[in-house]
Motif scaffolding. Sequence first.
Motif, PDB file in Angstrom:
ATOM      1  N   LEU A 162       0.870  -1.180   0.000  1.00  0.00           N
ATOM      2  CA  LEU A 162       0.000   0.000   0.000  1.00  0.00           C
ATOM      3  C   LEU A 162       0.904   1.226   0.000  1.00  0.00           C
ATOM      4  N   ASP A 163       0.579   2.203  -0.845  1.00  0.00           N
ATOM      5  CA  ASP A 163       1.393   3.420  -0.923  1.00  0.00           C
ATOM      6  C   ASP A 163       0.765   4.592  -0.170  1.00  0.00           C
ATOM      7  N   VAL A 164      -0.553   4.649  -0.187  1.00  0.00           N
ATOM      8  CA  VAL A 164      -1.259   5.783   0.434  1.00  0.00           C
ATOM      9  C   VAL A 164      -2.416   5.246   1.282  1.00  0.00           C
ATOM     10  N   LEU A 165      -2.476   5.714   2.515  1.00  0.00           N
ATOM     11  CA  LEU A 165      -3.630   5.412   3.380  1.00  0.00           C
ATOM     12  C   LEU A 165      -4.255   6.743   3.801  1.00  0.00           C
ATOM     13  N   VAL A 166      -5.510   6.946   3.441  1.00  0.00           N
ATOM     14  CA  VAL A 166      -6.235   8.129   3.887  1.00  0.00           C
ATOM     15  C   VAL A 166      -7.271   7.691   4.917  1.00  0.00           C
ATOM     16  N   ASN A 167      -7.027   8.041   6.168  1.00  0.00           N
ATOM     17  CA  ASN A 167      -7.967   7.747   7.251  1.00  0.00           C
ATOM     18  C   ASN A 167      -9.013   8.848   7.268  1.00  0.00           C
ATOM     19  N   ASN A 168     -10.050   8.627   6.462  1.00  0.00           N
ATOM     20  CA  ASN A 168     -11.080   9.658   6.277  1.00  0.00           C
ATOM     21  C   ASN A 168     -12.370   9.358   7.036  1.00  0.00           C
ATOM     22  N   ALA A 169     -12.698   8.075   7.230  1.00  0.00           N
ATOM     23  CA  ALA A 169     -13.979   7.720   7.858  1.00  0.00           C
ATOM     24  C   ALA A 169     -14.118   8.454   9.185  1.00  0.00           C
ATOM     25  N   GLY A 170     -15.251   9.084   9.382  1.00  0.00           N
ATOM     26  CA  GLY A 170     -15.443   9.831  10.622  1.00  0.00           C
ATOM     27  C   GLY A 170     -16.913  10.069  10.880  1.00  0.00           C
ATOM     28  N   ILE A 171     -17.234  10.288  12.136  1.00  0.00           N
ATOM     29  CA  ILE A 171     -18.625  10.596  12.497  1.00  0.00           C
ATOM     30  C   ILE A 171     -18.656  11.824  13.402  1.00  0.00           C
ATOM     31  N   LEU A 172     -19.787  12.493  13.340  1.00  0.00           N
ATOM     32  CA  LEU A 172     -20.030  13.667  14.191  1.00  0.00           C
ATOM     33  C   LEU A 172     -21.175  13.303  15.117  1.00  0.00           C
ATOM     34  N   ARG A 198     -24.157  20.162  25.187  1.00  0.00           N
ATOM     35  CA  ARG A 198     -23.047  20.846  25.865  1.00  0.00           C
ATOM     36  C   ARG A 198     -22.256  19.799  26.645  1.00  0.00           C
ATOM     37  N   PRO A 199     -20.966  20.071  26.883  1.00  0.00           N
ATOM     38  CA  PRO A 199     -20.126  19.072  27.555  1.00  0.00           C
ATOM     39  C   PRO A 199     -20.742  18.504  28.833  1.00  0.00           C
ATOM     40  N   ALA A 200     -21.364  19.359  29.645  1.00  0.00           N
ATOM     41  CA  ALA A 200     -21.905  18.879  30.928  1.00  0.00           C
ATOM     42  C   ALA A 200     -23.075  17.920  30.733  1.00  0.00           C
ATOM     43  N   ASP A 201     -23.700  17.970  29.559  1.00  0.00           N
ATOM     44  CA  ASP A 201     -24.867  17.113  29.306  1.00  0.00           C
ATOM     45  C   ASP A 201     -24.540  15.919  28.410  1.00  0.00           C
ATOM     46  N   LEU A 202     -23.298  15.838  28.005  1.00  0.00           N
ATOM     47  CA  LEU A 202     -22.904  14.788  27.061  1.00  0.00           C
ATOM     48  C   LEU A 202     -22.733  13.462  27.800  1.00  0.00           C
ATOM     49  N   SER A 203     -23.183  12.379  27.186  1.00  0.00           N
ATOM     50  CA  SER A 203     -23.008  11.080  27.845  1.00  0.00           C
ATOM     51  C   SER A 203     -21.635  10.521  27.505  1.00  0.00           C
ATOM     52  N   VAL A 204     -21.146   9.687  28.404  1.00  0.00           N
ATOM     53  CA  VAL A 204     -19.873   9.010  28.145  1.00  0.00           C
ATOM     54  C   VAL A 204     -19.989   8.182  26.865  1.00  0.00           C
ATOM     55  N   ASP A 205     -21.160   7.609  26.646  1.00  0.00           N
ATOM     56  CA  ASP A 205     -21.348   6.787  25.449  1.00  0.00           C
ATOM     57  C   ASP A 205     -21.163   7.597  24.173  1.00  0.00           C
ATOM     58  N   ASP A 206     -21.631   8.859  24.179  1.00  0.00           N
ATOM     59  CA  ASP A 206     -21.443   9.701  22.992  1.00  0.00           C
ATOM     60  C   ASP A 206     -19.959   9.953  22.734  1.00  0.00           C
ATOM     61  N   VAL A 207     -19.240  10.235  23.809  1.00  0.00           N
ATOM     62  CA  VAL A 207     -17.805  10.503  23.647  1.00  0.00           C
ATOM     63  C   VAL A 207     -17.107   9.222  23.161  1.00  0.00           C
ATOM     64  N   ARG A 208     -17.506   8.098  23.780  1.00  0.00           N
ATOM     65  CA  ARG A 208     -16.894   6.811  23.391  1.00  0.00           C
ATOM     66  C   ARG A 208     -17.166   6.512  21.916  1.00  0.00           C
ATOM     67  N   LEU A 209     -18.394   6.799  21.486  1.00  0.00           N
ATOM     68  CA  LEU A 209     -18.794   6.543  20.093  1.00  0.00           C
ATOM     69  C   LEU A 209     -17.902   7.337  19.126  1.00  0.00           C
ATOM     70  N   ALA A 210     -17.717   8.591  19.433  1.00  0.00           N
ATOM     71  CA  ALA A 210     -16.876   9.425  18.561  1.00  0.00           C
ATOM     72  C   ALA A 210     -15.454   8.872  18.509  1.00  0.00           C
ATOM     73  N   PHE A 211     -14.929   8.512  19.663  1.00  0.00           N
ATOM     74  CA  PHE A 211     -13.552   8.000  19.702  1.00  0.00           C
ATOM     75  C   PHE A 211     -13.435   6.648  18.998  1.00  0.00           C
ATOM     76  N   GLU A 212     -14.486   5.805  19.085  1.00  0.00           N
ATOM     77  CA  GLU A 212     -14.420   4.473  18.443  1.00  0.00           C
ATOM     78  C   GLU A 212     -14.068   4.610  16.966  1.00  0.00           C
ATOM     79  N   THR A 213     -14.769   5.517  16.282  1.00  0.00           N
ATOM     80  CA  THR A 213     -14.538   5.678  14.839  1.00  0.00           C
ATOM     81  C   THR A 213     -13.352   6.605  14.562  1.00  0.00           C
ATOM     82  N   ASN A 214     -13.369   7.784  15.177  1.00  0.00           N
ATOM     83  CA  ASN A 214     -12.437   8.848  14.776  1.00  0.00           C
ATOM     84  C   ASN A 214     -11.023   8.656  15.309  1.00  0.00           C
ATOM     85  N   VAL A 215     -10.877   7.834  16.350  1.00  0.00           N
ATOM     86  CA  VAL A 215      -9.537   7.632  16.935  1.00  0.00           C
ATOM     87  C   VAL A 215      -9.148   6.151  16.918  1.00  0.00           C
TER      88      VAL A 215
END
Length: 238
Positions: free
Chosen positions: A82-92, A97-114
């Motif tokens: 493989l010569d080029v890898l573009v890690n593009n897949a991502g979710i929003l 607001r941060p104080a109302d965000l669930s841990v699951d939402d943060v985990r979900l974002a990290f699962e795909t984006n990180v």
Amino acid sequence: MDDTTIALVTGANKGIGLEVARLLGRAGATVLIGARDPGRGAAAAGTLRDEGLTVHELQLDVTDPASVAAAARRVEEDHGRLDVLVNNAGILVGWARPADLSVDDVRLAFETNVFGVVAVTNAMLPLLRRSRAGRIVNVSSSMGSLTRLAAPDSGIPMMAYSASKAALNGLTVAYAADLREAGITVNSADPGYCATDLNGHTGPRTPAQGATVVVRLALLGDDASSGGFHDDDGPVPW
Ligand SMILES: NC(=O)c1ccc[n+]([C@@H]2O[C@H](COP(=O)([O-])OP(=O)(O)OC[C@H]3O[C@@H](n4cnc5c(N)ncnc54)[C@H](OP(=O)(O)O)[C@@H]3O)[C@@H](O)[C@H]2O)c1
């Protein structure tokens, strides 16, 4: 080794990823259209093939270890490197607001984006090491720029997404340092605010405009720099 660039784009069935695949194909690369849904991947690949480009669909869900492993095996069998890898897949996710965000939402974002990026990168690295000059591009966001988020006028960050893209930038720096001796460059790209499904098509830029910086970093020449964060106008502050 034949001279054709073999490029894999994750999440290439639509949006910025599809445009990255199109531009890489126009530049002469053989492009592997990573898509978690085989039907959507085949449709996107068919569209690009109709345009005369050399593309192959590749089932790849970045959050599914079995899918990632199977994709790496398939690239090895079909192309040997493989010569080029573009890690593009991502979710929003996580508009609260941060104080109302669930841990699951943060985990979900990290699962795909990180974590998805770590999984795909580590699975593909043995193949990238066989390239004459491997190139990895992580599709980040200005919302992952801690400098910009910390500016007094920047408002309240969308924490799950922003933190995941800041973490992605952390991966870029770490992989770039680790792979420097191997001649593999690793850079983060900020495509800018583009109209895609991710944001309900609210962005002022087109996905094709967003793709240009990604493709530039994917096709860097021999004197390529690594470990940077760039948009169309130049470096983005971390
Ligand atoms: N649009 C913007 O303004 C903007 C700005 C900065 C950065 N970005 C970044 O650009 C990248 C592309 O976003 P986009 O705007 O083009 O969004 P999009 O149109 O929603 O496309 C996202 C792509 O990622 C795929 N995907 C999501 N989860 C996946 C998974 N687990 N495995 C494999 N593929 C997966 C989607 O597949 P499905 O079709 O199957 O859902 C789709 O192909 C993202 O990393 C995003 O964070 C976008």
